[in-house]
Design a protein around this motif. Structure first.
Motif, short mmCIF file in Angstrom:
data_model
loop_
_atom_site.label_atom_id
_atom_site.label_comp_id
_atom_site.label_asym_id
_atom_site.label_seq_id
_atom_site.Cartn_x
_atom_site.Cartn_y
_atom_site.Cartn_z
N GLY A 71 7.13 -0.66 1.14
CA GLY A 71 6.03 0.23 1.51
C GLY A 71 4.69 -0.46 1.30
N SER A 72 3.62 0.28 1.59
CA SER A 72 2.29 -0.34 1.58
C SER A 72 1.92 -1.00 0.23
CB SER A 72 1.22 0.66 2.01
OG SER A 72 1.26 1.82 1.22
N PRO A 73 2.19 -0.36 -0.94
CA PRO A 73 1.74 -1.01 -2.17
C PRO A 73 2.48 -2.32 -2.45
CG PRO A 73 2.99 0.99 -2.67
CD PRO A 73 2.81 0.96 -1.20
N ARG A 123 -1.43 10.64 -9.59
CA ARG A 123 -2.40 11.73 -9.43
C ARG A 123 -2.80 11.84 -7.97
NH1 ARG A 123 -8.31 10.15 -11.52
NH2 ARG A 123 -8.74 11.75 -9.98
N ASP A 124 -3.65 12.81 -7.70
CA ASP A 124 -4.14 13.03 -6.35
C ASP A 124 -4.96 11.82 -5.89
OD1 ASP A 124 -5.17 14.15 -3.97
OD2 ASP A 124 -6.92 14.88 -5.07
N GLY A 125 -4.54 11.23 -4.79
CA GLY A 125 -5.20 10.00 -4.32
C GLY A 125 -6.61 10.23 -3.83
N TYR A 126 -6.87 11.41 -3.26
CA TYR A 126 -8.24 11.68 -2.79
C TYR A 126 -9.21 11.64 -3.97
CZ TYR A 126 -6.29 13.24 1.70
OH TYR A 126 -5.66 13.31 2.92
N ILE A 171 -5.85 5.03 3.45
CA ILE A 171 -5.61 6.48 3.32
C ILE A 171 -4.47 6.83 4.28
CG2 ILE A 171 -6.63 8.78 3.49
CD1 ILE A 171 -9.36 7.59 2.94
N ASP A 172 -3.33 7.14 3.68
CA ASP A 172 -2.11 7.33 4.48
C ASP A 172 -1.39 8.61 4.02
OD1 ASP A 172 0.16 6.93 6.03
OD2 ASP A 172 1.03 5.46 4.66
N PRO A 173 -2.02 9.77 4.26
CA PRO A 173 -1.44 11.01 3.75
C PRO A 173 -0.25 11.48 4.58
CG PRO A 173 -3.50 11.45 4.92
CD PRO A 173 -3.25 9.97 5.00
N CYS A 225 -1.92 5.06 -5.77
CA CYS A 225 -1.87 6.45 -6.25
C CYS A 225 -0.75 7.20 -5.56
CB CYS A 225 -3.18 7.17 -5.94
SG CYS A 225 -4.58 6.20 -6.41
N GLU A 226 -0.07 8.02 -6.33
CA GLU A 226 1.01 8.82 -5.76
C GLU A 226 1.10 10.12 -6.55
OE1 GLU A 226 3.19 8.81 -3.07
OE2 GLU A 226 3.90 10.65 -3.99
N LEU A 227 1.11 11.23 -5.85
CA LEU A 227 1.07 12.55 -6.49
C LEU A 227 2.46 13.05 -6.89
CD1 LEU A 227 -0.77 14.92 -7.28
CD2 LEU A 227 -0.50 15.81 -4.97
N LYS A 286 1.27 0.43 11.17
CA LYS A 286 0.48 0.59 9.94
C LYS A 286 0.52 -0.68 9.09
CE LYS A 286 1.82 4.23 7.74
NZ LYS A 286 2.72 5.08 6.92
N HIS A 287 1.72 -1.20 8.89
CA HIS A 287 1.88 -2.32 7.95
C HIS A 287 1.46 -3.64 8.57
CE1 HIS A 287 4.82 0.49 5.67
NE2 HIS A 287 3.57 0.65 5.27
N LEU A 288 1.61 -3.74 9.88
CA LEU A 288 1.14 -4.95 10.56
C LEU A 288 -0.40 -5.03 10.49
CD1 LEU A 288 2.64 -6.02 13.93
CD2 LEU A 288 0.20 -5.98 13.66
N1 SAM Z 1 1.45 4.49 2.20
C1 SAM Z 1 2.91 4.49 2.07
C2 SAM Z 1 3.46 3.30 2.82
O1 SAM Z 1 2.86 2.88 3.82
O2 SAM Z 1 4.50 2.79 2.39
C3 SAM Z 1 3.54 5.76 2.59
C4 SAM Z 1 2.93 7.00 2.09
S1 SAM Z 1 3.64 8.47 2.67
C5 SAM Z 1 3.14 8.53 4.32
C6 SAM Z 1 2.59 9.67 1.91
C7 SAM Z 1 2.77 9.77 0.38
O3 SAM Z 1 1.70 10.54 -0.13
C8 SAM Z 1 4.03 10.48 -0.07
O4 SAM Z 1 4.74 9.66 -0.95
C9 SAM Z 1 3.55 11.75 -0.79
O5 SAM Z 1 4.33 12.10 -1.91
C10 SAM Z 1 2.18 11.31 -1.23
N2 SAM Z 1 1.17 12.37 -1.44
C11 SAM Z 1 1.06 13.58 -0.86
N3 SAM Z 1 -0.10 14.17 -1.23
C12 SAM Z 1 -0.74 13.29 -2.05
C13 SAM Z 1 -2.00 13.30 -2.72
N4 SAM Z 1 -2.84 14.35 -2.63
N5 SAM Z 1 -2.33 12.22 -3.45
C14 SAM Z 1 -1.51 11.15 -3.56
N6 SAM Z 1 -0.31 11.08 -2.94
C15 SAM Z 1 0.07 12.13 -2.19
#
Ligand code: SAM
Length: 285
Positions: free
Chosen positions: A98-100, A141-144, A167-169, A116-118, A17-19
């Protein structure tokens, strides 16, 4: 669920993912004009690989740890290792970005990130991490939902034409996540059609992916590239056998950037039955 303890920072899925994420950012930086990155599921941004979180340390040892001890690696892997090493200046591998954090590290002064982080605890950690970063905005908040709220992106009165949506849910209930990803992509492509969209997905059993990929191909993206790394055969529903990055509208010839790294990742991270895939599912007309 406290996601911090479920996230296996630095494992084979993070490596892929990160690469790929860093290679996408490098491609965006080939042009001078500013770009915008939306990270819809950002996590806490920084993970501590310490002794008391030994499960995570073990995952990292089997992922990035196996790469870090090699020499003669292709440029794409070295680029990734250097990015992680920058957060571990004393040479001990203790922090995994992590990604951000990886995106923020790659941004130029005039590029922007919205992360975004919920989950409140994770979002608070992310806010603290970027408290002094002028070009990073954290949304708890909700990332979607931010696809609608933040796209197409603007900085002041200026529209940012170029960029990337990651998009990495968590895929806690995998089949329930797919329709949300598809709806988000449809909305995003409508609002910001020229951006690149990168969707991470886990591979347990291949069967469950077929209908998801069929739906992806119905979306109005100009091109779709699928990049996968399986570290073992994809026949067990209980284990993360591998993962993929689906890229909608990737940069031109992006496959050439990734092709040299995949066989090396398979060889160094894979077990019996490991495989890779680099396939255009849709080619730009
Ligand atoms: N993208 C990150 C990285 O590569 O370092 C890892 C993300 S991790 C796989 C998924 C994250 O999504 C978790 O921290 C979780 O709390 C968060 N999450 C779950 N549902 C969410 C939503 N609807 N909106 C935003 N964040 C959410």
């Amino acid at each position: 669920m406290n996601y911090r303890h479920a996230f296996h920072a630095g494992n084979h899925a993070d490596v892929l993912k990160h690469l790929v994420l860093l290679a996408l950012l490098d491609a965006l930086k080939r042009k001078q004009s500013p770009f915008f990155v939306l990270d819809t599921h950002a996590g806490r941004g920084r993970y501590q690989l310490t002794a008391e979180e030994s499960a995570k340390t073990g995952e990292a040892r089997d992922g990035i740890g196996k790469l870090a001890v090699q020499t003669g690696l292709p440029q794409g892997i070295r680029r990734y290792l250097d990015a992680v090493a920058a957060f571990n200046p004393d040479g001990r591998f203790e922090v995994y970005p992590g990604s951000p954090l990886l995106v923020a590290q790659a941004l130029r002064e005039h590029d922007y990130l919205a992360a975004c982080e919920l989950q409140p605890e994770e979002a608070a950690a992310l806010k603290a991490l970027f408290a002094h970063a002028g070009n990073v905005a954290v949304h708890a908040r909700d990332g979607y939902g931010t696809i609608k709220a933040l796209l197409p992106p603007k900085h002041g009165a200026t529209r940012l034409a170029r960029g990337l949506v990651l998009i990495d849910p968590p895929y806690e209930a995998q089949d329930a996540e797919y329709p949300r990803v598809i709806a988000a992509l449809r909305e995003g492509l409508e609002r910001w059609p020229n951006a690149t969209y990168a969707v991470w997905y886990p591979v347990k059993q291949r069967r469950s992916l077929h209908s998801f990929l069929r739906e992806i191909l119905k979306l109005p993206a100009k091109s779709v590239l699928d990049i996968e790394l399986l570290v073992r055969a994809d026949d067990s529903p209980l284990r993360l056998n591998g993962s993929g990055m689906l890229l909608l509208n990737p940069p031109w010839q992006f496959d050439a950037d990734i092709a040299p790294v995949l066989p090396v990742l398979r060889k160094l991270l894979g077990e019996q039955g490991a495989s890779t895939r680099l396939e255009w599912l849709k080619v730009a007309a």
